[in-house]
Scaffold this active site. Structure first.
Site, PDB file in Angstrom:
ATOM      1  N   LYS A 189     -19.053  33.389 104.067  1.00 25.96           N
ATOM      2  CA  LYS A 189     -19.196  34.829 103.828  1.00 25.96           C
ATOM      3  C   LYS A 189     -20.644  35.190 103.540  1.00 25.96           C
ATOM      4  O   LYS A 189     -21.104  36.283 103.915  1.00 25.96           O
ATOM      5  CB  LYS A 189     -18.266  35.249 102.691  1.00 25.96           C
ATOM      6  CG  LYS A 189     -16.796  35.030 103.030  1.00 25.96           C
ATOM      7  CD  LYS A 189     -15.907  35.219 101.842  1.00 25.96           C
ATOM      8  CE  LYS A 189     -14.481  34.782 102.161  1.00 25.96           C
ATOM      9  NZ  LYS A 189     -14.375  33.327 102.453  1.00 25.96           N
ATOM     10  N   CYS A 231      -7.764  32.980  99.480  1.00 28.33           N
ATOM     11  CA  CYS A 231      -7.039  32.378 100.605  1.00 28.33           C
ATOM     12  C   CYS A 231      -5.690  31.858 100.121  1.00 28.33           C
ATOM     13  O   CYS A 231      -5.244  30.781 100.514  1.00 28.33           O
ATOM     14  CB  CYS A 231      -7.861  31.273 101.267  1.00 28.33           C
ATOM     15  SG  CYS A 231      -8.346  29.928 100.176  1.00 28.33           S
ATOM     16  N   GLU A 277     -23.490  29.453  93.602  1.00 27.17           N
ATOM     17  CA  GLU A 277     -22.505  28.375  93.672  1.00 27.17           C
ATOM     18  C   GLU A 277     -22.657  27.485  92.440  1.00 27.17           C
ATOM     19  O   GLU A 277     -23.698  26.858  92.254  1.00 27.17           O
ATOM     20  CB  GLU A 277     -22.699  27.552  94.942  1.00 27.17           C
ATOM     21  CG  GLU A 277     -21.818  26.330  95.046  1.00 27.17           C
ATOM     22  CD  GLU A 277     -20.348  26.617  94.780  1.00 27.17           C
ATOM     23  OE1 GLU A 277     -19.768  25.931  93.899  1.00 27.17           O
ATOM     24  OE2 GLU A 277     -19.782  27.513  95.419  1.00 27.17           O
ATOM     25  N   ASP A 311     -15.098  35.912  96.029  1.00 28.70           N
ATOM     26  CA  ASP A 311     -14.058  35.084  96.629  1.00 28.70           C
ATOM     27  C   ASP A 311     -13.878  33.879  95.695  1.00 28.70           C
ATOM     28  O   ASP A 311     -14.443  32.807  95.936  1.00 28.70           O
ATOM     29  CB  ASP A 311     -14.487  34.639  98.033  1.00 28.70           C
ATOM     30  CG  ASP A 311     -13.339  34.042  98.819  1.00 28.70           C
ATOM     31  OD1 ASP A 311     -12.504  34.807  99.320  1.00 28.70           O
ATOM     32  OD2 ASP A 311     -13.267  32.805  98.921  1.00 28.70           O
ATOM     33  N   PRO A 326     -18.883  27.293 101.178  1.00 26.04           N
ATOM     34  CA  PRO A 326     -19.955  26.659 101.960  1.00 26.04           C
ATOM     35  C   PRO A 326     -20.909  27.627 102.657  1.00 26.04           C
ATOM     36  O   PRO A 326     -21.747  27.194 103.432  1.00 26.04           O
ATOM     37  CB  PRO A 326     -19.179  25.849 102.990  1.00 26.04           C
ATOM     38  CG  PRO A 326     -17.959  26.681 103.251  1.00 26.04           C
ATOM     39  CD  PRO A 326     -17.584  27.276 101.911  1.00 26.04           C
ATOM     40  N   GLY A 327     -20.748  28.919 102.429  1.00 20.95           N
ATOM     41  CA  GLY A 327     -21.664  29.883 103.023  1.00 20.95           C
ATOM     42  C   GLY A 327     -21.072  30.722 104.137  1.00 20.95           C
ATOM     43  O   GLY A 327     -21.799  31.472 104.800  1.00 20.95           O
TER      44      GLY A 327
END
Length: 418
Positions: free
Chosen positions: A93, A208, A111, A155, A90-91
């Site tokens: 990083k 994560c 994205e 990521d 969602p922004g």
């Protein structure tokens, strides 16, 4: 309601942080510094959810797990640098990288999901990050030239085992052989990052999850199959780092209730030395730009506008210089949304624009915050005297920090995002 130890960071300029801290305190929020990152804080008292604060509404803070702030710190881009964020929504990083590189830098957030892309663009717009651009491409096959980037954030999609406290079912969803497609995707993305890196360039790979197959073994794959060289990361204050399995110099965090989610971070460098400048595109985006005269008509000081502002059909978008130089039009990238362009040539700047110039409404202290809260609930304020005929917006500031632009309605000012 109290939510102990929620993490967030300031997205405003460093000089504005004390002002935003005062804004939060006047609304009853209690927080403390987190020593690993200058703008990071941990909330210990929330009279209402932090996301409903005025600081969050105006994009001056961003709620983010503290472990999620580690990858941009591992990449450590210098001021003015250009960075590619391959999997951006969602922004979190993307916006943190933009804070690190500063207004003179540039961050491209890719994205592949159109739905998630909309969320990414909305968040960047709220924070007013004109040094960012976005695109919607498959991360494994980005239409960008070889060896064009010195800094890449990767990521990728992962099993998310590190988010088990927030998502208790994640261990059941991604178990047995279900993780295998993610591992293949992660390797394809690493291959693409290696292609895009200039010699001597760095990619930070992060997830994560606590899954070794998606973490340490992907680092070994990047080393043994792609030729990327792992670079040891030093200690980071305030985190309980775990011993990695099979590779050294990475950050491994297990989930810790009320503290951090699980996370993995590795820094990888492409061997060699860059020769010559990064490649320039021969097919840049073409668009009419808003002239300095029109910027003044909109109440903006051209000297404070860090990018060109282009006119694309019925909308205005920022055009960072680095993007115009490096990104081909085939990428179908988009700069930050800046406002509307009518078919009759009329231009309207977004109320989220915090660029100075033109008339100003200054509000201060607790009374000023009450006035701002009223505006967001549909109330109006008296317009300052001496407005020129045709003036459409007034910059609203609180304790000297710009928040956004109010629309002039006769002799009143209103907040309107329509």
């Amino acid at each position: 309601m109290t939510t102990p130890r929620r993490s967030f960071r300031f997205t405003c300029a460093p000089s504005e942080i004390p002002v935003v801290e005062e804004m939060l305190r006047l609304q009853g929020y209690g927080f403390e510094e987190d020593p690993f990152f200058l703008p990071a804080r941990r909330a210990f008292s929330e009279p209402r959810p932090l996301g409903s604060s005025l600081a969050a509404f105006f994009g001056l803070i961003y709620i983010q797990d503290r472990a999620s702030m580690l990858p941009p710190l591992a990449l450590d881009p210098p001021r003015g640098a250009s960075v590619l964020d391959m999997c951006s929504s969602p922004g979190s990083k993307t916006s943190q990288l933009a804070w690190l590189t500063g207004p003179s830098g540039f961050v491209l957030g890719n994205e592949p999901s159109p739905v998630r892309l909309a969320n990414l663009r909305r968040n960047l717009h709220t924070m007013g990050l004109m040094q960012t651009a976005t695109c919607c491409q498959s991360g494994e096959k980005l239409p960008l030239p070889d060896a064009g980037w010195d800094l890449i954030q990767l990521d990728p999609p992962c099993s998310g085992w590190g988010t088990v406290e927030k998502n208790p079912r994640v261990l059941d969803i991604w178990k047995d052989g279900k993780v295998a497609p993610l591992i293949r995707l992660q390797r394809d993305l690493l291959r693409e990052a290696c292609r895009l890196l200039r010699p001597g360039g760095v990619v930070v790979y992060s997830t994560c999850t606590t899954d070794v197959e998606e973490n340490e073994r992907q680092v070994l794959f990047a080393r043994d199959e792609l030729g990327l060289v792992p670079e040891p990361l030093g200690d980071v204050p305030g985190f309980d780092l775990q011993a990695p399995q099979g590779c050294e110099g990475v950050w491994c965090l297990n989930p810790k209730a009320g503290d951090t989610q699980g996370f993995f971070v590795a820094r990888l460098r492409k061997p060699g030395t860059p020769s010559g400048p990064a490649p320039y595109t021969e097919d840049p985006v073409q668009a009419p730009v808003v002239s300095e005269g029109r910027l003044r008509e909109l109440g903006l000081d051209p000297a404070q506008v860090p990018t060109e502002i282009g006119i694309f059909g019925e909308s205005l978008h920022a055009l960072p210089i680095q993007a115009l130089a490096a990104l081909p039009s085939a990428l179908h990238w988009q700069g930050l949304y800046m406002g509307k362009a009518g078919r009759n040539g009329e231009l309207r700047i977004s109320p989220r624009c915090r660029i100075g110039g033109g008339p100003v409404l200054d509000l201060e202290g607790a009374e000023g915050l009450r006035s701002i809260a009223g505006l967001l609930q549909g109330q109006s304020l008296s317009a300052p005297g001496g407005l020129e005929a045709g003036c459409r917006s007034v910059l609203m500031r609180w304790n000297g920090t710009a928040l956004g632009r109010l629309t002039v309605k006769g002799k009143r000012l209103v907040w309107s995002e329509r």
